[in-house]
Every structure is written in C-alpha cells, then in structure tokens.
Design an enzyme around this catalytic site. Structure first.
Site, PDB file in Angstrom:
ATOM      1  N   GLY A  12       0.830  -1.202   0.000  1.00  0.00           N
ATOM      2  CA  GLY A  12       0.000   0.000   0.000  1.00  0.00           C
ATOM      3  C   GLY A  12       0.866   1.253   0.000  1.00  0.00           C
ATOM      4  O   GLY A  12       1.959   1.256   0.557  1.00  0.00           O
ATOM      5  N   ARG A  76      -0.841  -7.374  -6.200  1.00  0.00           N
ATOM      6  CA  ARG A  76      -0.627  -8.805  -5.928  1.00  0.00           C
ATOM      7  C   ARG A  76       0.858  -9.082  -5.997  1.00  0.00           C
ATOM      8  O   ARG A  76       1.321  -9.944  -6.714  1.00  0.00           O
ATOM      9  CB  ARG A  76      -1.352  -9.661  -6.952  1.00  0.00           C
ATOM     10  CG  ARG A  76      -2.813  -9.414  -6.944  1.00  0.00           C
ATOM     11  CD  ARG A  76      -3.508 -10.339  -7.877  1.00  0.00           C
ATOM     12  NE  ARG A  76      -4.899 -10.373  -7.460  1.00  0.00           N
ATOM     13  CZ  ARG A  76      -5.716 -11.376  -7.696  1.00  0.00           C
ATOM     14  NH1 ARG A  76      -5.288 -12.429  -8.313  1.00  0.00           N
ATOM     15  NH2 ARG A  76      -6.946 -11.328  -7.290  1.00  0.00           N
ATOM     16  N   GLY A  77       1.616  -8.290  -5.198  1.00  0.00           N
ATOM     17  CA  GLY A  77       3.027  -8.162  -5.485  1.00  0.00           C
ATOM     18  C   GLY A  77       4.004  -9.222  -5.031  1.00  0.00           C
ATOM     19  O   GLY A  77       5.199  -9.003  -5.169  1.00  0.00           O
ATOM     20  N   ASP A 118       5.681  -4.594   6.374  1.00  0.00           N
ATOM     21  CA  ASP A 118       6.153  -5.915   6.794  1.00  0.00           C
ATOM     22  C   ASP A 118       6.059  -6.948   5.668  1.00  0.00           C
ATOM     23  O   ASP A 118       6.947  -7.791   5.525  1.00  0.00           O
ATOM     24  CB  ASP A 118       5.413  -6.397   8.049  1.00  0.00           C
ATOM     25  CG  ASP A 118       3.916  -6.469   7.829  1.00  0.00           C
ATOM     26  OD1 ASP A 118       3.355  -5.563   7.192  1.00  0.00           O
ATOM     27  OD2 ASP A 118       3.294  -7.448   8.300  1.00  0.00           O
ATOM     28  N   GLY A 119       4.997  -6.873   4.832  1.00  0.00           N
ATOM     29  CA  GLY A 119       4.853  -7.832   3.737  1.00  0.00           C
ATOM     30  C   GLY A 119       5.966  -7.672   2.712  1.00  0.00           C
ATOM     31  O   GLY A 119       6.620  -8.650   2.310  1.00  0.00           O
ATOM     32  N   THR A 140       4.978   2.403   6.204  1.00  0.00           N
ATOM     33  CA  THR A 140       3.579   2.054   6.444  1.00  0.00           C
ATOM     34  C   THR A 140       2.931   3.159   7.267  1.00  0.00           C
ATOM     35  O   THR A 140       3.540   3.668   8.209  1.00  0.00           O
ATOM     36  CB  THR A 140       3.394   0.716   7.186  1.00  0.00           C
ATOM     37  OG1 THR A 140       2.092   0.702   7.790  1.00  0.00           O
ATOM     38  CG2 THR A 140       4.408   0.494   8.279  1.00  0.00           C
ATOM     39  N   ASP A 142       0.627   2.637   9.192  1.00  0.00           N
ATOM     40  CA  ASP A 142       0.225   2.025  10.470  1.00  0.00           C
ATOM     41  C   ASP A 142       1.322   2.116  11.536  1.00  0.00           C
ATOM     42  O   ASP A 142       1.062   1.891  12.717  1.00  0.00           O
ATOM     43  CB  ASP A 142      -0.134   0.551  10.263  1.00  0.00           C
ATOM     44  CG  ASP A 142      -1.405   0.370   9.457  1.00  0.00           C
ATOM     45  OD1 ASP A 142      -2.085   1.371   9.176  1.00  0.00           O
ATOM     46  OD2 ASP A 142      -1.715  -0.782   9.102  1.00  0.00           O
ATOM     47  N   ASP A 144       3.636   0.070  12.216  1.00  0.00           N
ATOM     48  CA  ASP A 144       3.743  -1.169  12.990  1.00  0.00           C
ATOM     49  C   ASP A 144       4.919  -2.050  12.587  1.00  0.00           C
ATOM     50  O   ASP A 144       5.023  -3.195  13.038  1.00  0.00           O
ATOM     51  CB  ASP A 144       2.429  -1.969  12.904  1.00  0.00           C
ATOM     52  CG  ASP A 144       2.081  -2.365  11.467  1.00  0.00           C
ATOM     53  OD1 ASP A 144       2.812  -1.969  10.533  1.00  0.00           O
ATOM     54  OD2 ASP A 144       1.070  -3.066  11.279  1.00  0.00           O
ATOM     55  N   GLY A 185      -5.533   0.486  10.776  1.00  0.00           N
ATOM     56  CA  GLY A 185      -4.780  -0.204  11.833  1.00  0.00           C
ATOM     57  C   GLY A 185      -5.229  -1.646  11.877  1.00  0.00           C
ATOM     58  O   GLY A 185      -6.147  -2.001  12.583  1.00  0.00           O
ATOM     59  N   ARG A 186      -4.603  -2.438  11.011  1.00  0.00           N
ATOM     60  CA  ARG A 186      -4.990  -3.853  10.857  1.00  0.00           C
ATOM     61  C   ARG A 186      -4.559  -4.671  12.063  1.00  0.00           C
ATOM     62  O   ARG A 186      -5.361  -5.390  12.653  1.00  0.00           O
ATOM     63  CB  ARG A 186      -4.316  -4.386   9.588  1.00  0.00           C
ATOM     64  CG  ARG A 186      -4.554  -5.827   9.287  1.00  0.00           C
ATOM     65  CD  ARG A 186      -4.013  -6.157   7.913  1.00  0.00           C
ATOM     66  NE  ARG A 186      -4.931  -5.717   6.876  1.00  0.00           N
ATOM     67  CZ  ARG A 186      -5.931  -6.465   6.399  1.00  0.00           C
ATOM     68  NH1 ARG A 186      -6.121  -7.673   6.839  1.00  0.00           N
ATOM     69  NH2 ARG A 186      -6.726  -5.988   5.458  1.00  0.00           N
TER      70      ARG A 186
HETATM   71  O1  F6P Z   1      -0.951   0.324   4.958  1.00  0.00           O
HETATM   72  C1  F6P Z   1      -1.629  -0.526   5.844  1.00  0.00           C
HETATM   73  C2  F6P Z   1      -3.076  -0.312   5.674  1.00  0.00           C
HETATM   74  O2  F6P Z   1      -3.248   1.042   5.718  1.00  0.00           O
HETATM   75  C3  F6P Z   1      -3.986  -1.021   6.676  1.00  0.00           C
HETATM   76  O3  F6P Z   1      -4.237  -0.309   7.850  1.00  0.00           O
HETATM   77  C4  F6P Z   1      -5.207  -1.287   5.861  1.00  0.00           C
HETATM   78  O4  F6P Z   1      -5.948  -2.368   6.355  1.00  0.00           O
HETATM   79  C5  F6P Z   1      -4.636  -1.571   4.539  1.00  0.00           C
HETATM   80  O5  F6P Z   1      -3.491  -0.763   4.411  1.00  0.00           O
HETATM   81  C6  F6P Z   1      -5.558  -1.364   3.394  1.00  0.00           C
HETATM   82  O6  F6P Z   1      -4.849  -1.359   2.216  1.00  0.00           O
HETATM   83  P1  F6P Z   1      -5.447  -1.672   0.789  1.00  0.00           P
HETATM   84  O7  F6P Z   1      -6.861  -1.216   0.766  1.00  0.00           O
HETATM   85  O8  F6P Z   1      -4.580  -0.920  -0.146  1.00  0.00           O
HETATM   86  O9  F6P Z   1      -5.352  -3.141   0.596  1.00  0.00           O
END
Ligand code: F6P
Length: 364
Positions: A12, A76-77, A118-119, A140, A142, A144, A185-186
């Site tokens: 993202g 889909r990286g 992190d991904g 990110t 977030d 995190d 904030g996942r």
């Molecule tokens: O960057 C992390 C984040 O902002 C998360 O908090 C959120 O769930 C996610 O990205 C959503 O990203 P996308 O809609 O691009 O998949």
C-alpha cells in the site's frame, strides 16, 4: 564506478514515498554518479515485464510534495506466491521469483531498493536469501513495522485523523451524540491511540486489547454523568471484542488479505442497546493514506532515501534503514520483520494510555 540501481514501492502507498524516490535519485546521482531507475507497479510490473522508468533529476523534480508514489504500487506483489487461477476457478500459488533475477539481468540493474511494510520487507528478505542484492526502506502509515521507531506516512495519517476528530467534536457537542470514528490499523492501533489521545476521544479501541461492550457503555455513561453530553470513540479497523473476531466486509480471496471494516458500526449498534444515546459512525478509510505528506513525513522519507543509497554503496544486502530516536540506523531486515511493533498493554484491560506514561487519573 558507475552503477544502475532500481527502486520499487511495494504494498500500500504512504505519503512520503515520493520524498524517498527523490532522495534516492539525488543521492545516487550527485554523491555516487549512479543511474537510478524506478520499477513500475511494484513486483506486478516486474512480473508483467514492464520496462523500468529512468529517474533523471528532471523526473524527480516537484514530486516531494505529492502523495502516493509516482512509480505505482502493486496489488498482488509477492513474486514468491503468484496466484494462478485453475480451470475450476480456484487458485494455486507459484514461486516466480526467478523472474525478478531475469528482469534485473535484462535491464542491467545491479541492486534493488525496496520501500515497503512488513509484507514487502518479508519479500525483500526472501530475495536477499536467494542472492538478490536488495536493501529496504520501511514504509507504512500504520507504524507497525519492527526495527524503526517511525515510518513515514504515519504523521500524515495522524494529522488527518486528528482533524476529523476535531470536526466530529463540534457536531457531537451540538447534538449530544456519541460519534464513532473508524481508522486504519490492521494489526496495531498506533493511529487510533495517537490521534485519539490528541483528539480528546473518550474511548479508543485497538487490535491489541480485546474490548467488551459493557466497558465501553460504562465509560460513556461516566462521561455523560460527569456533565459532558457527547463522546468521541475511535475504533481501529482491526479491533475485536473479547472472545470475538475482527470484522471484514470482504473476506480473504486467493491468499489476499480480507478487507477490514465495520467494527465501529457494530459497536455503535450495541451501544444504542445499552444506553439511550444517539450515535453516528464515520469511516475515514483511504483518506488517511492519500494526499499531501506532512513536513515530518517528507523529512523522514528524505532521510531514509538518502541513507539507503549509502547501504547500497556499502553492499549491505539484506539491510534496511530505520529511525531510532532521531538517529538513522542500519539493521538487518530479518530483525525488523521478526515481530510487528504493537502497543504493549499494561494492566488488564487498558482504557487509558497508562503504558505510555500518560494518565489523567482515570484508570477505568
Ligand atoms: O498500509 C496498511 C493499511 O493502511 C492497513 O491499515 C489497511 O488495512 C490496509 O493498508 C488497506 O490497504 P489496501 O486497501 O490498499 O489493501
């Protein structure tokens, strides 16, 4: 000796990515005399064989103030797990990471700078283990990712959420309502916590601390009893009730993460059952991620971008830059992805920011 290096913005997007791209290009060109190219659309572009774009000094002019990434991001990286649809509609995942190496050879790229969360950093680590000369920039909104105190994009998101809370505050006050704000904030509630405290929220729900409706109701009741007839409740999208699960509006498909959303709506409905109050829900969504980066995010992105080029010079493959205090540090990517940086609750349950040394005397 001249070199050709590439930068890729995976996962993202986050405000501040263009500051990284600019700083990488300027440092590579002006300090080392290297050429920089940008991989388009993260690894999706690499897999599709898209030619990189030349990042000349002219190309990175005027981009620092722009949100998003001029290179595009991937959807889909992961080259190690490409979804391949079967005739029956199901998906299998195949390792196509060799194509990254082939792409680098074809384009004459000698090192890749990967900016991601992190991904993407997990992919960077796997590429490193495969022998690819790769270094990382943490990113990110977030905040995190392990190994760094801050990531760029976080400050911009905080400002947007805090402003939203300020706006909700006045209308909540007029109508004596309980206003819910659902934020990103996942896995971690940093955005909810920082903006919630700064925006005067009465309750902050984060993924790290399972909540109970009874506790939320009790808090709102106390606030009203104290004479304040409105409340603000900030809910991180990944928050979940004790013994319950996170709320998704789209489930996970073919290995892609599901889309979180709906938890604030759920809690608001339950609050109207336990209290005679009017509630309203606002979901901020990607507004938190788009638009102009703050000065802090431009500055951090610039520092990360300039410093990561020095990592390339030192050939510290498998390393990334990070922020500790106010210092830029170099650390193994493996260390950063070992554990997500999450809020550490102290006590059970925590509904104030006690663990951060903030207490207003109300420990309920
Ligand atoms: O960057 C992390 C984040 O902002 C998360 O908090 C959120 O769930 C996610 O990205 C959503 O990203 P996308 O809609 O691009 O998949």
């Amino acid at each position: 000796m001249s070199k050709k290096i590439a930068i890729s913005t995976g996962g993202g997007d986050a405000p501040g990515l263009n500051a990284v791209i600019r700083a990488v290009t300027l440092t590579a060109h002006n300090v080392y005399g290297w050429e920089t190219v940008g991989l388009r659309n993260g690894f999706d572009g690499v897999m599709a064989g898209e030619p990189p774009i030349l990042l000349s000094l002219e190309r990175v002019r005027d981009i620092v103030s722009r949100g998003g990434t001029i290179l595009g991001a991937a959807n889909r990286g992961n080259p190690f797990q490409r979804p391949l649809q079967q005739p029956d509609g199901s998906f299998v995942h195949v390792d196509e990471s060799d194509r990254v190496v082939e792409h680098m050879q074809k384009e004459g790229i000698e090192a890749i700078i990967l900016a991601g969360g992190d991904g993407t950093m997990a992919i960077a680590q796997m590429l490193y283990e495969k022998g690819v000369p790769v270094v990382g920039v943490p990113k990110t909104i977030d905040n995190d990712l392990g190994g760094t105190d801050r990531t760029f994009g976080f400050d911009t998101a905080l400002n947007i959420v805090t402003e939203a809370l300020d706006r909700l505050h006045t209308t909540a006050e007029s109508h004596h309502r309980v206003m819910f704000l659902e934020v990103m904030g996942r896995h971690a509630g940093w955005i909810a916590l920082h903006a919630g405290v700064a925006g005067d929220a009465d309750v902050i729900l984060v993924p790290e601390i399972p909540f109970t409706i009874e506790a939320v109701c009790e808090k709102v009741r106390q606030v009203r009893a104290s004479g304040r007839l409105h409340s603000l409740i900030v809910v991180a999208e990944g928050a979940a009730p004790a013994g319950g699960t996170q709320q998704f509006y789209i489930d996970s498909v073919d290995g892609q993460e599901g889309r979180l959303g709906g938890i604030a709506q759920l809690v608001s409905q339950q609050i109207t059952r336990c209290l005679d109050v009017e509630t309203r829900v606002t979901v901020l969504g990607h507004i938190q991620r788009g638009g102009t980066p703050t000065n802090i995010d431009r500055w951090l992105g610039t520092r990360f971008g300039a410093n990561v080029v020095h990592l390339v010079k030192e050939e510290k493959w498998g390393y990334m830059v990070g922020l500790r205090g106010d210092e830029i540090v170099h650390l193994p990517i493996a260390e950063a992805i070992a554990e997500l940086k999450r809020i550490e609750p102290q006590g059970e349950p925590v509904r104030t920011a006690r663990g951060l040394g903030i207490s207003f005397g109300d420990e309920s």
